[in-house]
Scaffold this motif. Structure first.
Motif, PDB file in Angstrom:
ATOM      1  N   ALA A  34       0.833  -1.203   0.000  1.00  0.00           N
ATOM      2  CA  ALA A  34       0.000   0.000   0.000  1.00  0.00           C
ATOM      3  C   ALA A  34       0.871   1.257   0.000  1.00  0.00           C
ATOM      4  O   ALA A  34       1.750   1.410   0.849  1.00  0.00           O
ATOM      5  N   LEU A  35       0.607   2.149  -0.947  1.00  0.00           N
ATOM      6  CA  LEU A  35       1.268   3.455  -0.955  1.00  0.00           C
ATOM      7  C   LEU A  35       0.318   4.457  -0.315  1.00  0.00           C
ATOM      8  O   LEU A  35      -0.763   4.742  -0.836  1.00  0.00           O
ATOM      9  N   LEU A  36       0.728   4.974   0.843  1.00  0.00           N
ATOM     10  CA  LEU A  36      -0.064   5.946   1.597  1.00  0.00           C
ATOM     11  C   LEU A  36       0.505   7.339   1.320  1.00  0.00           C
ATOM     12  O   LEU A  36       1.628   7.646   1.712  1.00  0.00           O
ATOM     13  N   GLU A  37      -0.272   8.174   0.644  1.00  0.00           N
ATOM     14  CA  GLU A  37       0.169   9.528   0.305  1.00  0.00           C
ATOM     15  C   GLU A  37      -0.574  10.535   1.169  1.00  0.00           C
ATOM     16  O   GLU A  37      -1.793  10.514   1.255  1.00  0.00           O
ATOM     17  N   LEU A  38       0.196  11.417   1.809  1.00  0.00           N
ATOM     18  CA  LEU A  38      -0.380  12.529   2.552  1.00  0.00           C
ATOM     19  C   LEU A  38      -0.049  13.816   1.809  1.00  0.00           C
ATOM     20  O   LEU A  38       1.121  14.096   1.528  1.00  0.00           O
ATOM     21  N   PHE A  39      -1.078  14.605   1.499  1.00  0.00           N
ATOM     22  CA  PHE A  39      -0.880  15.933   0.928  1.00  0.00           C
ATOM     23  C   PHE A  39      -1.065  16.931   2.059  1.00  0.00           C
ATOM     24  O   PHE A  39      -2.141  17.012   2.673  1.00  0.00           O
ATOM     25  N   THR A  40       0.004  17.671   2.358  1.00  0.00           N
ATOM     26  CA  THR A  40       0.045  18.484   3.562  1.00  0.00           C
ATOM     27  C   THR A  40       0.764  19.799   3.292  1.00  0.00           C
ATOM     28  O   THR A  40       1.325  20.012   2.213  1.00  0.00           O
ATOM     29  N   SER A  41       0.766  20.680   4.287  1.00  0.00           N
ATOM     30  CA  SER A  41       1.478  21.953   4.178  1.00  0.00           C
ATOM     31  C   SER A  41       1.785  22.498   5.561  1.00  0.00           C
ATOM     32  O   SER A  41       0.950  22.405   6.471  1.00  0.00           O
ATOM     33  N   GLN A  42       2.960  23.086   5.701  1.00  0.00           N
ATOM     34  CA  GLN A  42       3.310  23.732   6.964  1.00  0.00           C
ATOM     35  C   GLN A  42       2.500  25.014   7.175  1.00  0.00           C
ATOM     36  O   GLN A  42       2.465  25.550   8.277  1.00  0.00           O
ATOM     37  N   ASP A  59       7.489   3.486  13.425  1.00  0.00           N
ATOM     38  CA  ASP A  59       7.701   2.369  14.349  1.00  0.00           C
ATOM     39  C   ASP A  59       6.662   1.260  14.189  1.00  0.00           C
ATOM     40  O   ASP A  59       6.645   0.313  14.973  1.00  0.00           O
ATOM     41  N   ARG A  60       5.804   1.384  13.184  1.00  0.00           N
ATOM     42  CA  ARG A  60       4.739   0.391  13.051  1.00  0.00           C
ATOM     43  C   ARG A  60       5.227  -0.824  12.264  1.00  0.00           C
ATOM     44  O   ARG A  60       5.888  -0.684  11.232  1.00  0.00           O
ATOM     45  N   PRO A  61       4.901  -2.038  12.725  1.00  0.00           N
ATOM     46  CA  PRO A  61       5.256  -3.242  11.974  1.00  0.00           C
ATOM     47  C   PRO A  61       4.637  -3.203  10.571  1.00  0.00           C
ATOM     48  O   PRO A  61       3.514  -2.738  10.396  1.00  0.00           O
ATOM     49  N   GLY A  62       5.382  -3.681   9.615  1.00  0.00           N
ATOM     50  CA  GLY A  62       4.877  -3.693   8.246  1.00  0.00           C
ATOM     51  C   GLY A  62       5.393  -2.556   7.389  1.00  0.00           C
ATOM     52  O   GLY A  62       5.163  -2.544   6.175  1.00  0.00           O
ATOM     53  N   LEU A  63       6.090  -1.579   8.024  1.00  0.00           N
ATOM     54  CA  LEU A  63       6.668  -0.491   7.252  1.00  0.00           C
ATOM     55  C   LEU A  63       7.605  -1.045   6.182  1.00  0.00           C
ATOM     56  O   LEU A  63       8.410  -1.930   6.461  1.00  0.00           O
ATOM     57  N   PHE A  67       3.248  -1.436   3.757  1.00  0.00           N
ATOM     58  CA  PHE A  67       2.803  -0.073   3.428  1.00  0.00           C
ATOM     59  C   PHE A  67       4.009   0.862   3.397  1.00  0.00           C
ATOM     60  O   PHE A  67       5.027   0.624   4.059  1.00  0.00           O
ATOM     61  N   ILE A  68       3.869   1.920   2.608  1.00  0.00           N
ATOM     62  CA  ILE A  68       4.924   2.929   2.490  1.00  0.00           C
ATOM     63  C   ILE A  68       4.268   4.306   2.541  1.00  0.00           C
ATOM     64  O   ILE A  68       3.479   4.650   1.661  1.00  0.00           O
ATOM     65  N   PRO A  69       4.553   5.115   3.576  1.00  0.00           N
ATOM     66  CA  PRO A  69       4.004   6.476   3.645  1.00  0.00           C
ATOM     67  C   PRO A  69       4.913   7.470   2.921  1.00  0.00           C
ATOM     68  O   PRO A  69       6.143   7.372   3.009  1.00  0.00           O
ATOM     69  N   VAL A  70       4.297   8.428   2.236  1.00  0.00           N
ATOM     70  CA  VAL A  70       5.043   9.530   1.631  1.00  0.00           C
ATOM     71  C   VAL A  70       4.238  10.807   1.846  1.00  0.00           C
ATOM     72  O   VAL A  70       3.017  10.811   1.669  1.00  0.00           O
ATOM     73  N   SER A  71       4.917  11.879   2.245  1.00  0.00           N
ATOM     74  CA  SER A  71       4.243  13.155   2.501  1.00  0.00           C
ATOM     75  C   SER A  71       4.623  14.165   1.425  1.00  0.00           C
ATOM     76  O   SER A  71       5.776  14.600   1.350  1.00  0.00           O
ATOM     77  N   PHE A  72       3.648  14.508   0.613  1.00  0.00           N
ATOM     78  CA  PHE A  72       3.835  15.521  -0.429  1.00  0.00           C
ATOM     79  C   PHE A  72       3.385  16.872   0.123  1.00  0.00           C
ATOM     80  O   PHE A  72       2.202  17.063   0.434  1.00  0.00           O
ATOM     81  N   HIS A  73       4.317  17.813   0.228  1.00  0.00           N
ATOM     82  CA  HIS A  73       3.973  19.156   0.685  1.00  0.00           C
ATOM     83  C   HIS A  73       3.544  19.999  -0.515  1.00  0.00           C
ATOM     84  O   HIS A  73       4.301  20.153  -1.476  1.00  0.00           O
ATOM     85  N   SER A 126      -7.261   4.088  12.338  1.00  0.00           N
ATOM     86  CA  SER A 126      -7.641   2.889  11.598  1.00  0.00           C
ATOM     87  C   SER A 126      -6.426   2.259  10.936  1.00  0.00           C
ATOM     88  O   SER A 126      -5.440   2.922  10.632  1.00  0.00           O
ATOM     89  N   LYS A 127      -6.558   0.968  10.721  1.00  0.00           N
ATOM     90  CA  LYS A 127      -5.515   0.239  10.009  1.00  0.00           C
ATOM     91  C   LYS A 127      -5.467   0.719   8.567  1.00  0.00           C
ATOM     92  O   LYS A 127      -6.504   0.926   7.936  1.00  0.00           O
ATOM     93  N   ILE A 128      -4.268   0.891   8.043  1.00  0.00           N
ATOM     94  CA  ILE A 128      -4.113   1.325   6.660  1.00  0.00           C
ATOM     95  C   ILE A 128      -4.726   0.273   5.740  1.00  0.00           C
ATOM     96  O   ILE A 128      -4.427  -0.914   5.870  1.00  0.00           O
ATOM     97  N   PRO A 129      -5.617   0.666   4.839  1.00  0.00           N
ATOM     98  CA  PRO A 129      -6.248  -0.317   3.946  1.00  0.00           C
ATOM     99  C   PRO A 129      -5.217  -1.130   3.167  1.00  0.00           C
ATOM    100  O   PRO A 129      -4.245  -0.583   2.646  1.00  0.00           O
ATOM    101  N   GLN A 130      -5.444  -2.427   3.113  1.00  0.00           N
ATOM    102  CA  GLN A 130      -4.551  -3.327   2.395  1.00  0.00           C
ATOM    103  C   GLN A 130      -5.355  -4.072   1.324  1.00  0.00           C
ATOM    104  O   GLN A 130      -6.329  -4.751   1.647  1.00  0.00           O
ATOM    105  N   ASP A 131      -4.976  -3.923   0.081  1.00  0.00           N
ATOM    106  CA  ASP A 131      -5.618  -4.683  -0.989  1.00  0.00           C
ATOM    107  C   ASP A 131      -5.049  -6.092  -1.028  1.00  0.00           C
ATOM    108  O   ASP A 131      -3.870  -6.305  -0.718  1.00  0.00           O
ATOM    109  N   GLU A 132      -5.881  -7.024  -1.407  1.00  0.00           N
ATOM    110  CA  GLU A 132      -5.442  -8.411  -1.523  1.00  0.00           C
ATOM    111  C   GLU A 132      -4.924  -8.726  -2.922  1.00  0.00           C
ATOM    112  O   GLU A 132      -4.677  -9.883  -3.251  1.00  0.00           O
ATOM    113  N   ASN A 133      -4.758  -7.697  -3.734  1.00  0.00           N
ATOM    114  CA  ASN A 133      -4.276  -7.897  -5.105  1.00  0.00           C
ATOM    115  C   ASN A 133      -2.832  -8.384  -5.113  1.00  0.00           C
ATOM    116  O   ASN A 133      -2.055  -8.110  -4.194  1.00  0.00           O
ATOM    117  N   SER A 134      -2.486  -9.093  -6.154  1.00  0.00           N
ATOM    118  CA  SER A 134      -1.100  -9.525  -6.368  1.00  0.00           C
ATOM    119  C   SER A 134      -0.676  -9.074  -7.762  1.00  0.00           C
ATOM    120  O   SER A 134      -0.681  -9.853  -8.725  1.00  0.00           O
TER     121      SER A 134
END
Length: 244
Positions: A34-42, A59-63, A67-73, A126-134
């Protein structure tokens, strides 16, 4: 003479170990990451809680594996008095393209997107949504400034894929002196610092990225994902630490 041979062997082993240490390989596996994208601003007073929520994912298991978080400012908040040092027009345009492609209904901050779809449940932890796709395996190798990647889809198709690679910054701290967050010190992780994108005809990439060498200037990571030629939503993602 024997001592000289031993010294030469030790030096050769040391140089080989150094070369091996500079090479990094990341692999997604066939199940979708899962690619988790946050669109944010200071410059946005509503964004620090979302940034803090993303920060704790370090610190969450599974990083990196699940799942991979990325913050786009984004830069559309810069007008109110504080110019976000990590904001760019390309980040804003990415969020606008999600709206054009109906991944999100409205462009706003903080805005979360998971695998190309708007996600609003983060406030409930909430738990980050995980697709069962391969979809297939994405492998990325980095050696200095050179990045090589290969995507092997589970199902063969005639699709052309675009690879996007981002450099992620960690342990970042900014003292905001104007705008809605004036007087606050913001701590941020998973911040997109640089990025590159390239379309491939055969799902193989070989790219020179000079900014990968900036990994020595602090704690850095890398994330990469593939999407089809005309859709921005990620098909598969991988990534990991460049240094720690």
């Amino acid at each position: 003479m024997k001592l000289s041979r031993i010294l030469i062997s030790l030096i050769a082993l040391f140089l080989f170990a150094q070369a091996e240490a500079s090479e990094k390989t990341y692999s997604s596996g066939e199940q979708q990451v899962a690619l988790l994208e946050l669109f944010t601003s200071q410059g946005c007073s509503s964004c620090p809680p979302a940034d803090k929520w993303v920060n704790q994912l370090i610190d969450r298991p599974g990083l990196w594996r699940k799942f991979i978080p990325v913050s786009f400012h984004v830069d559309y908040w810069d007008y109110i008095g504080w110019k976000d040092p990590y904001a760019s027009r390309s980040n804003s345009n990415r969020q606008y393209r999600y709206k054009q492609q109906k991944g999100v209904k409205v462009v706003y901050t903080p805005g979360f997107v998971v695998n190309g779809k708007e996600w609003r449940d983060w406030r409930r932890n909430s738990k980050i949504p995980q697709d069962e796709n391969s979809p297939g395996n994405l492998e990325v190798k980095i050696d200095g400034q050179r990045l090589q990647a290969k995507f092997i889809p589970v199902e063969k198709s005639d699709e052309r894929y675009r690879l996007t690679v981002v450099l992620l910054g960690f342990d970042l701290s900014s003292r905001v002196t104007d705008g809605e967050n004036e007087g606050r010190t913001l701590k941020e992780e998973f911040v997109v610092l640089d990025q590159a994108s390239q379309l491939s005809h055969d799902s193989n990439w070989d790219i020179q990225l000079p900014w990968l060498n900036t990994a020595s200037r602090g704690k850095r990571g890398v994330a990469a994902w593939v999407a089809t030629e005309n859709r921005q939503a990620p098909v598969q993602a991988t990534g990991g630490w460049l240094n720690q």
